[in-house]
Motif scaffolding. Structure first.
Motif, PDB file in Angstrom:
ATOM      1  N   LEU A  55       0.859  -1.173   0.000  1.00 30.88           N
ATOM      2  CA  LEU A  55       0.000   0.000   0.000  1.00 30.88           C
ATOM      3  C   LEU A  55       0.899   1.227   0.000  1.00 30.88           C
ATOM      4  O   LEU A  55       1.750   1.389   0.879  1.00 30.88           O
ATOM      5  CB  LEU A  55      -0.912   0.030   1.233  1.00 30.88           C
ATOM      6  N   ASN A  65       3.825   6.625   5.534  1.00 27.42           N
ATOM      7  CA  ASN A  65       3.713   5.242   5.985  1.00 27.42           C
ATOM      8  C   ASN A  65       3.482   4.355   4.774  1.00 27.42           C
ATOM      9  O   ASN A  65       2.670   4.664   3.914  1.00 27.42           O
ATOM     10  CB  ASN A  65       2.531   5.079   6.948  1.00 27.42           C
ATOM     11  N   TYR A  69       1.190  -5.737   2.857  1.00 28.89           N
ATOM     12  CA  TYR A  69       0.077  -6.268   3.618  1.00 28.89           C
ATOM     13  C   TYR A  69      -0.455  -7.538   2.985  1.00 28.89           C
ATOM     14  O   TYR A  69      -0.214  -7.825   1.823  1.00 28.89           O
ATOM     15  CB  TYR A  69      -1.056  -5.226   3.682  1.00 28.89           C
ATOM     16  N   GLU A  78      -7.318  -7.720   6.917  1.00 24.58           N
ATOM     17  CA  GLU A  78      -6.062  -7.265   6.321  1.00 24.58           C
ATOM     18  C   GLU A  78      -5.059  -7.097   7.459  1.00 24.58           C
ATOM     19  O   GLU A  78      -5.396  -6.565   8.510  1.00 24.58           O
ATOM     20  CB  GLU A  78      -6.281  -5.923   5.620  1.00 24.58           C
ATOM     21  N   ARG A 336      -6.497  -0.141  -7.853  1.00 31.45           N
ATOM     22  CA  ARG A 336      -7.302  -1.093  -7.115  1.00 31.45           C
ATOM     23  C   ARG A 336      -7.115  -2.476  -7.737  1.00 31.45           C
ATOM     24  O   ARG A 336      -6.636  -2.603  -8.866  1.00 31.45           O
ATOM     25  CB  ARG A 336      -8.796  -0.697  -7.145  1.00 31.45           C
ATOM     26  N   GLN A 360     -17.316   1.595   0.360  1.00 32.05           N
ATOM     27  CA  GLN A 360     -16.750   2.939   0.362  1.00 32.05           C
ATOM     28  C   GLN A 360     -15.256   2.936   0.686  1.00 32.05           C
ATOM     29  O   GLN A 360     -14.563   3.911   0.393  1.00 32.05           O
ATOM     30  CB  GLN A 360     -17.488   3.824   1.366  1.00 32.05           C
ATOM     31  N   GLU A 361     -14.791   1.837   1.261  1.00 26.93           N
ATOM     32  CA  GLU A 361     -13.354   1.749   1.567  1.00 26.93           C
ATOM     33  C   GLU A 361     -12.512   1.942   0.318  1.00 26.93           C
ATOM     34  O   GLU A 361     -11.405   2.468   0.380  1.00 26.93           O
ATOM     35  CB  GLU A 361     -13.017   0.379   2.202  1.00 26.93           C
ATOM     36  N   ASN A 362     -13.008   1.518  -0.821  1.00 27.17           N
ATOM     37  CA  ASN A 362     -12.242   1.687  -2.058  1.00 27.17           C
ATOM     38  C   ASN A 362     -12.060   3.154  -2.420  1.00 27.17           C
ATOM     39  O   ASN A 362     -11.095   3.530  -3.077  1.00 27.17           O
ATOM     40  CB  ASN A 362     -12.939   0.965  -3.221  1.00 27.17           C
ATOM     41  N   ILE A 363     -13.005   3.975  -1.995  1.00 23.99           N
ATOM     42  CA  ILE A 363     -12.890   5.399  -2.264  1.00 23.99           C
ATOM     43  C   ILE A 363     -12.069   6.066  -1.162  1.00 23.99           C
ATOM     44  O   ILE A 363     -11.228   6.919  -1.419  1.00 23.99           O
ATOM     45  CB  ILE A 363     -14.285   6.058  -2.335  1.00 23.99           C
ATOM     46  N   LEU A 364     -12.297   5.653   0.081  1.00 28.80           N
ATOM     47  CA  LEU A 364     -11.660   6.329   1.205  1.00 28.80           C
ATOM     48  C   LEU A 364     -10.163   6.056   1.282  1.00 28.80           C
ATOM     49  O   LEU A 364      -9.403   6.870   1.796  1.00 28.80           O
ATOM     50  CB  LEU A 364     -12.313   5.882   2.515  1.00 28.80           C
ATOM     51  N   ARG A 365      -9.749   4.912   0.785  1.00 31.33           N
ATOM     52  CA  ARG A 365      -8.318   4.573   0.888  1.00 31.33           C
ATOM     53  C   ARG A 365      -7.503   5.515   0.013  1.00 31.33           C
ATOM     54  O   ARG A 365      -7.743   5.623  -1.190  1.00 31.33           O
ATOM     55  CB  ARG A 365      -8.122   3.119   0.490  1.00 31.33           C
ATOM     56  N   LEU A 366      -6.535   6.196   0.674  1.00 30.90           N
ATOM     57  CA  LEU A 366      -5.706   7.167  -0.040  1.00 30.90           C
ATOM     58  C   LEU A 366      -4.427   6.538  -0.572  1.00 30.90           C
ATOM     59  O   LEU A 366      -3.516   7.249  -0.981  1.00 30.90           O
ATOM     60  CB  LEU A 366      -5.355   8.335   0.890  1.00 30.90           C
ATOM     61  N   LYS A 367      -4.331   5.237  -0.518  1.00 33.02           N
ATOM     62  CA  LYS A 367      -3.157   4.559  -1.023  1.00 33.02           C
ATOM     63  C   LYS A 367      -3.571   3.659  -2.201  1.00 33.02           C
ATOM     64  O   LYS A 367      -4.722   3.261  -2.332  1.00 33.02           O
ATOM     65  CB  LYS A 367      -2.509   3.720   0.070  1.00 33.02           C
TER      66      LYS A 367
END
Lengths: 390, 432
Positions: A55, A65, A69, A78, A336, A360-367
């Motif tokens: 990530l 960071n 993973y 995860e 993704r 929504q995790e796919n959108i919120l993840r900034l990595k």
């Protein structure tokens, strides 16, 4: 629902098909809409229980960071295999597993005191490939199926930035070679046929029987990055007798208008990423996945897998029935992961996005997800042991 | 009532000093802060030291975007620390309990302000709360007022207040916060008013901001050489591998309209922050992506901001702008690989990039001003005249004073320094 109505999802299992129907209604109203049910086919082919990936923020020169993973595919769990808290916030990259086994893996740890970290049945060690043997830095790795040898490319990689084009970054090499590490003896060799000055050899990938090393090669071009459109990597192969390379590399596929990356084999199936020019296709929107027809030596597009945005790194499951790959189709910037089932004869099923507990995790993840690999079992967290090396 | 004197005094001192001396410090804390209700955020947060303090601090910092709220929250927390410690110390039968409590609170106030770390205040609050809970095991004792103690408390608070007001580091932090905050909002007048020539002499780091502000205020050619210019490098912070250096780079390229490079510099700047991002980063990324026609990305950043406590209204408004722009067909058309392979490249040399943009016809008056002034700073009058001749239409008949002086030098190279001729003085000071 996006129109503000409430919805209910119904699932019905019928044989090997899961039928999903969605009913929606507005609060307070007695009637609603039941949408036509759609099927999700359940394959008889098992899939490896875990995947591993890095990530990282998508692009540019520095980071905060990052880590490698793993994700359990039967759940949403995860967990970290190794994070850069273990190497003083340096870079961790290029993780690769011998035959998908996390007990035997390697990754690079860059930064102060950096090197290549090898994990073998719980033992962790670090080697600086740049100071050993032919003194060439190891970059993109590939484990030989027997778990003894590792082929690395050795690249001088740079990046440049465009002013306002829709492709903001171009990553390019100004030189690259392929070296071979024998993990039993520690010997590193730089075969002359894979280290020619006039050719940039990169992206090694072993055949399933270990008798052939596939790799990509381009004729060296001066005046980079301005002349980047002139760089076209072809798909090459060289025979291996279990100890050393034999003969000369020969071309499998080449084109003046296409460039090949990431040869990955499963049995007789070979998948590559193809872009219009250059290397590091993640920044090329036109990059797509192709399959090599081993009988005719032609590449044909894996149409079901591709989109209008980048498709790039890919890998096969241990049984050769599934493929996981990187794609930027969701928003054009954040990578993704998508999974597809291989039907045979170069055909794939419609890929599906790696499921999340909350979509929504796919959108919120900034990595971005980077270098997805199937692994056959759960990997232990290496932070504690790796931190002792730094 | 007497019991409330010390806390009231402390509260007032913290509040007033916060409002008058640290207003922009708190505003900039919000800019650089981040609080999101997302699993990745919490995972990164709990991987660091003092996660509970940072969680609470990051949550509270969200509210600092409104003027004076930061000062108010800090005043409340520090007063709570003082009251809490007083009650605890009294139960523990520690002598001079109130004075000690006030001293502890003031120490936190000063240390937190000097280090510009609000999480220290939050940590102190949590510790004071924990001590309070422990003190409940002890017998309650009545508060004993003493005038000596009251005088002592007042003295401690007065000393702390003086430290806050006079501490060079705190003053400097406030100045820098004001400069960066106002520059981000393109409030160039406030940047110029803050980064004066005298201050730039003491802190050369302010000079690029002052000169950028002068560019956009139209005053660069007139006033540049009243500032302590050393060479053309005074105009930017390019090559400064730091959060502040990259932040300036983002401002510069945003002003130039180089969206890709503005995003690059913003990402680089953010990589120095604890979470690799901040409220400012996300807001600016939303704006830059919207500007570039990358609506899916703009929408993504809005969705992330919606996971904070206070951005709902902002997000709704921005999303409706995106939807409107989509209806009008303003999304960025995809470039072909042929176009990408020949797209102009940006370098790490901002002077080179500025010149390249101008020669590509992608210029604005501020950009041309900066280029011309950069050439003057280099004392390269030949190139200066050439560029000026090509861009003469921007200036009409009335050239700025430094340009006239430069042309005078070209006409009469033997002329020396003269009073009031700030460019001539600069030019000859470097050629002696």
């Amino acid at each position: 629902m996006t129109d503000g109505s409430e919805c209910r999802i119904e699932r019905k299992l019928s044989g090997d098909t899961l039928w999903i129907s969605v009913c929606s209604h507005y609060k307070g109203e007695k009637t609603g809409i039941r949408y036509k049910a759609f099927p999700v086919f359940i394959s008889n082919d098992p899939i490896d229980p875990y995947i591993a990936y890095r990530l990282i923020e998508p692009g540019y020169e520095s980071w905060t960071n990052m880590g490698i993973y793993q994700r359990e595919l039967a759940s949403f769990k995860e967990s970290a295999i190794v994070t850069n808290s273990a190497n003083n916030k340096g870079c961790v990259n290029c993780h690769t597993f011998s035959e998908g086994n996390p007990k035997k893996m390697l990754f690079h740890a860059r930064g102060a005191g950096g090197g290549t970290v090898f994990v073998s049945n719980g033992k962790v060690s670090k080697t600086n490939l740049a100071t050993a043997g032919p003194q060439k830095q190891g970059v993109y790795p590939s484990w030989h199926p027997d778990g003894r040898f590792v082929a690395f490319s050795s690249n001088s990689t740079h990046q440049c930035f465009t002013r306002n084009d829709s492709q903001p970054i171009e990553v390019y090499d100004t030189t690259s070679d392929i070296i071979l590490l024998d993990t039993e003896t520690g010997e590193i060799t730089a075969p002359k046929v894979l280290c020619r000055e006039s050719v940039w050899e990169t992206f090694p990938g072993w055949s399933s029987d270990g008798k052939t090393l596939f790799f990509c090669a381009a004729d060296a071009v001066d005046g980079m990055p301005e002349n980047r459109s002139e760089v076209h990597y072809r798909l090459m192969a060289i025979d291996f007798d279990g100890e050393k390379f034999i003969g000369e590399p020969h071309s499998i596929f080449q084109s003046d208008s296409l460039s090949v990356s990431f040869p990955r084999c499963s049995g007789n199936n070979l998948m590559v990423t193809v872009s219009s020019y250059g290397t590091f296709p993640i920044w090329h929107r036109e990059a797509d996945l192709y399959m090599l027809d081993s009988t005719t030596g032609t590449l044909s597009e894996a149409e079901a897998l591709n989109s209008d945005e980048t498709e790039s790194y890919h890998s096969w499951s241990s049984n050769g029935k599934w493929v996981i790959f990187s794609s930027r189709r969701t928003d054009g910037r954040y990578t993704r992961l998508f999974i597809s089932h291989y039907e045979g004869d170069g055909r794939f099923t419609k890929p599906f996005l790696l499921p999340q507990k909350d979509p929504q995790e796919n959108i919120l993840r900034l990595k971005s997800y980077n270098i997805p690999e199937f692994i056959t079992e759960r990997a232990e967290c290496l932070d504690k042991n790796v931190s002792k090396l730094f | 009532m007497k019991k409330a004197i010390a806390p009231l005094l402390l509260f007032t001192a913290v509040l007033v000093s916060g409002i008058t001396c640290r207003q922009y410090t708190f505003l900039q804390m919000e800019n650089l802060g981040l609080f999101l209700n997302s699993s990745d955020y919490f995972r990164d947060l709990f991987a660091e030291a003092r996660p509970i303090s940072h969680l609470a601090a990051n949550f509270l910092i969200q509210f600092f975007n409104a003027k004076y709220i930061g000062a108010l929250i800090e005043a409340i927390l520090l007063t709570f620390v003082a009251i809490s410690c007083r009650n605890s110390f009294t139960r523990f039968r520690i002598p001079f309990a109130e004075t000690l409590a006030v001293t502890a609170s003031c120490a936190v106030w000063i240390i937190s302000a000097v280090r510009n770390d609000f999480s220290l205040t939050v940590s102190a609050t949590l510790i004071a709360s924990a001590i309070s809970v422990i003190s409940l095991l002890f017998k309650r004792r009545e508060y004993q007022f003493s005038s000596t103690g009251c005088a002592g408390n007042s003295a401690v608070i007065a000393v702390a207040l003086l430290c806050i007001v006079l501490c060079g580091k705190i003053v400097n932090t406030e100045r820098w916060s004001k400069i960066e905050y106002c520059a981000m909002r393109h409030d160039w007048k406030k940047v110029i008013d803050t980064a004066t020539p005298e201050l730039c002499k003491q802190d050369q780091g302010m000079l690029p901001y002052a000169l950028l502000a002068l560019s956009y205020d139209g005053r660069l050619p007139v006033e540049m050489f009243y500032y302590p210019i050393k060479n053309q490098g005074s105009l930017d912070t390019e090559g400064w591998d730091s959060q502040e250096g990259y932040f300036f780079g983002y401002l510069l390229y945003d002003c130039y309209g180089c969206t890709n490079e503005a995003i690059h510099q913003l990402f680089q700047s953010s990589s120095y922050l604890p979470f690799g991002s901040s409220f400012c980063t996300l807001r600016q990324l939303s704006r830059l992506c919207f500007q570039a026609g990358e609506f899916e990305l703009a929408r993504k950043y809005c969705t992330i901001l919606d996971k904070s406590t206070l951005h709902r209204k902002w997000v709704r408004s921005f999303i409706s702008q995106i939807e409107q722009a989509e209806k009008e067909g303003k999304a960025r058309p995809e470039s072909t690989s042929a176009e990408s392979s020949t797209a102009s490249l940006i370098t790490h040399d901002s002077s080179f990039n500025t010149a390249a943009l101008i020669s590509d016809g992608l210029y604005s008056k501020p950009m041309v001003d900066r280029m011309l002034c950069s050439l003057l700073a280099q004392r390269n009058l030949t190139a200066f005249k050439k560029l000026l001749d090509s861009q003469r239409a921007l200036y009409g008949d009335e050239l700025p004073s430094s340009f006239k002086q430069a042309l005078d030098i070209l006409d009469n190279p033997m002329a020396g320094s003269a009073a009031g001729a700030n460019y001539i003085n600069y030019y000859f000071s470097g050629t002696e």
